[in-house]
Design a protein around this motif. Sequence first.
Motif, PDB file in Angstrom:
ATOM      1  N   HIS A  69       9.659-114.039 -71.904  1.00  0.00           N
ATOM      2  CA  HIS A  69       8.487-114.672 -72.503  1.00  0.00           C
ATOM      3  C   HIS A  69       8.829-115.444 -73.784  1.00  0.00           C
ATOM      4  O   HIS A  69       8.138-115.329 -74.798  1.00  0.00           O
ATOM      5  N   SER A  70       9.878-116.226 -73.729  1.00  0.00           N
ATOM      6  CA  SER A  70      10.306-116.960 -74.914  1.00  0.00           C
ATOM      7  C   SER A  70      10.537-118.432 -74.590  1.00  0.00           C
ATOM      8  O   SER A  70      10.736-118.810 -73.436  1.00  0.00           O
ATOM      9  N   ASP A  71      10.513-119.257 -75.646  1.00  0.00           N
ATOM     10  CA  ASP A  71      10.845-120.666 -75.505  1.00  0.00           C
ATOM     11  C   ASP A  71      12.359-120.828 -75.428  1.00  0.00           C
ATOM     12  O   ASP A  71      13.124-119.910 -75.765  1.00  0.00           O
ATOM     13  N   TYR A  72      12.793-122.004 -75.013  1.00  0.00           N
ATOM     14  CA  TYR A  72      14.226-122.283 -74.939  1.00  0.00           C
ATOM     15  C   TYR A  72      14.420-123.783 -75.103  1.00  0.00           C
ATOM     16  O   TYR A  72      13.620-124.583 -74.603  1.00  0.00           O
ATOM     17  N   ASN A  73      15.476-124.176 -75.804  1.00  0.00           N
ATOM     18  CA  ASN A  73      15.784-125.606 -75.904  1.00  0.00           C
ATOM     19  C   ASN A  73      17.288-125.811 -75.888  1.00  0.00           C
ATOM     20  O   ASN A  73      18.056-124.929 -76.296  1.00  0.00           O
ATOM     21  N   ILE A  74      17.686-126.960 -75.403  1.00  0.00           N
ATOM     22  CA  ILE A  74      19.105-127.297 -75.300  1.00  0.00           C
ATOM     23  C   ILE A  74      19.254-128.799 -75.441  1.00  0.00           C
ATOM     24  O   ILE A  74      18.378-129.573 -75.031  1.00  0.00           O
ATOM     25  N   PHE A  75      20.364-129.215 -76.054  1.00  0.00           N
ATOM     26  CA  PHE A  75      20.695-130.641 -76.144  1.00  0.00           C
ATOM     27  C   PHE A  75      21.983-130.857 -75.375  1.00  0.00           C
ATOM     28  O   PHE A  75      23.020-130.255 -75.687  1.00  0.00           O
ATOM     29  N   VAL A  76      21.921-131.695 -74.341  1.00  0.00           N
ATOM     30  CA  VAL A  76      23.099-131.982 -73.517  1.00  0.00           C
ATOM     31  C   VAL A  76      23.814-133.172 -74.147  1.00  0.00           C
ATOM     32  O   VAL A  76      23.438-134.326 -73.943  1.00  0.00           O
ATOM     33  N   PHE A 102      16.727-116.852 -70.116  1.00  0.00           N
ATOM     34  CA  PHE A 102      15.910-115.824 -69.480  1.00  0.00           C
ATOM     35  C   PHE A 102      15.484-114.698 -70.427  1.00  0.00           C
ATOM     36  O   PHE A 102      15.135-113.618 -69.982  1.00  0.00           O
ATOM     37  N   GLN A 103      15.514-114.964 -71.732  1.00  0.00           N
ATOM     38  CA  GLN A 103      14.916-113.999 -72.653  1.00  0.00           C
ATOM     39  C   GLN A 103      13.422-113.935 -72.376  1.00  0.00           C
ATOM     40  O   GLN A 103      12.749-114.958 -72.308  1.00  0.00           O
ATOM     41  N   MET A 118      26.659-119.748 -68.732  1.00  0.00           N
ATOM     42  CA  MET A 118      26.802-119.467 -70.152  1.00  0.00           C
ATOM     43  C   MET A 118      25.467-119.514 -70.893  1.00  0.00           C
ATOM     44  O   MET A 118      25.316-118.893 -71.944  1.00  0.00           O
ATOM     45  N   VAL A 119      24.488-120.262 -70.351  1.00  0.00           N
ATOM     46  CA  VAL A 119      23.212-120.410 -71.058  1.00  0.00           C
ATOM     47  C   VAL A 119      22.092-119.590 -70.430  1.00  0.00           C
ATOM     48  O   VAL A 119      21.010-119.488 -70.996  1.00  0.00           O
ATOM     49  N   LYS A 120      22.347-118.993 -69.263  1.00  0.00           N
ATOM     50  CA  LYS A 120      21.291-118.257 -68.566  1.00  0.00           C
ATOM     51  C   LYS A 120      20.739-117.101 -69.396  1.00  0.00           C
ATOM     52  O   LYS A 120      19.553-116.803 -69.352  1.00  0.00           O
ATOM     53  N   ARG A 158      10.309-121.808 -65.526  1.00  0.00           N
ATOM     54  CA  ARG A 158      11.638-121.423 -66.004  1.00  0.00           C
ATOM     55  C   ARG A 158      12.673-121.589 -64.894  1.00  0.00           C
ATOM     56  O   ARG A 158      13.798-122.036 -65.141  1.00  0.00           O
ATOM     57  N   LEU A 159      12.312-121.240 -63.660  1.00  0.00           N
ATOM     58  CA  LEU A 159      13.231-121.417 -62.535  1.00  0.00           C
ATOM     59  C   LEU A 159      13.487-122.899 -62.254  1.00  0.00           C
ATOM     60  O   LEU A 159      14.582-123.279 -61.819  1.00  0.00           O
ATOM     61  N   MET A 160      12.501-123.730 -62.524  1.00  0.00           N
ATOM     62  CA  MET A 160      12.677-125.180 -62.394  1.00  0.00           C
ATOM     63  C   MET A 160      13.722-125.667 -63.404  1.00  0.00           C
ATOM     64  O   MET A 160      14.578-126.502 -63.085  1.00  0.00           O
ATOM     65  N   VAL A 161      13.669-125.131 -64.615  1.00  0.00           N
ATOM     66  CA  VAL A 161      14.636-125.496 -65.647  1.00  0.00           C
ATOM     67  C   VAL A 161      16.045-125.085 -65.220  1.00  0.00           C
ATOM     68  O   VAL A 161      17.015-125.829 -65.409  1.00  0.00           O
ATOM     69  N   VAL A 162      16.167-123.889 -64.635  1.00  0.00           N
ATOM     70  CA  VAL A 162      17.469-123.414 -64.167  1.00  0.00           C
ATOM     71  C   VAL A 162      18.083-124.407 -63.179  1.00  0.00           C
ATOM     72  O   VAL A 162      19.258-124.787 -63.299  1.00  0.00           O
TER      73      VAL A 162
END
Length: 367
Positions: free
Chosen positions: A174-181, A171-172, A165-167, A147-151
């Motif tokens: 133990h959850s997944d996260y996805n984003i489209f740039v 950082f919820q 704005m997305v942190k 997760r820190l690598m993603v940050v």
Amino acid sequence: MLGAVQLGLFAAGVVLFVPMGMAGWHLSRNKMLFFSCALFITLAVGVHLVPYFPSVTSFLSSPGSSVPSSFIVNRDSCLSLLHQVAFDFQELDNNNNDTSSDSKRGSWKWVESGTVVDCGFQKLTKTDASDLLNGSWVVVAGDSQARLMVVSLLELLLGTNEMEMVKGDLFQRHSDYNIFVDEIGMKLDFMWAPYVSNLTDLMPVFKEKKSYPDVFVMGAGLWDMLHVNNASDYGVSLKSLKDSVVLLLPVSLAFANDDGSGTNVGPVRSPSLFWLGMPKLINSMLNTDEKREKMTDVMWQAYSDELYRSKLLQQFGGPLFLLDIHSLSNNCGAHCTGDGMHYHVAVYEAAVHIMLNGLLIESNQKL
């Protein structure tokens, strides 16, 4: 030493002037044409055979020639030097009593030894990184280290203000996260997978959907060390993961013929695979008794040995290139962590740039 250009000019001169000299000796036209053709064919064949003779090739690319040194550097040697990184830290506020890693301003750079400099590693700008990852699908799977690598990756691509704005979503717990740039058409998925078995379970999903990320970063071990604490079991899980990953390589995609009948199989570029190694654990700084009891240097070494024995890593004949967080965190030192496990952002920033430079080397690109 003659370079390739000089040799070409010499050959052209031979083809042009020798027949002219022979004409001056009043040889018949047929004899002169025969000799010219034979000479031309001999030189043409010689030029095509030169690459198959290493001694000749090395002669042409010797220091006396005009070949830049950056083109001669060995690819594998540069990959092995990617982690030659040094850190520099200073306190953000001399009156601040906070000793956590966030209270320090950190910077890093590749060491300036000759061999490392020859490889031409660079800290990529937002523009460079965006160009490299344009249109890509990036998947990062693992625990809090991942997760820190993603940050760090998103801070490079989005900038600090947008990242803030997305942190909250990222950082919820133990959850997944996805984003489209949208700006570069890049999709990034973070998948919470704290155990190696979780990573193994992901592989068939990609296979079944015949949809594969362009860049896949994965890593797990800290949760296993804390909650299972059995290096042998960890090794078994790593070998199972390796078998699952290998099934993805090489990947292919079935598609219909133009007339709608039958299918063809077309090659699909295999994903670039990275393993996110475990950090250096500073036992005295770990924040619970259970962690201090189970996450010792001896246990860390046992887990590390199992990783090498599994042959999961590219450096040991496997499919994944190691992003060596242990080496980076060890170089950074104890002042870079507040809990003996999670390190200053500079460590993960360095890992991101090591990954990106690795992608450049793999694709033979230059900035």
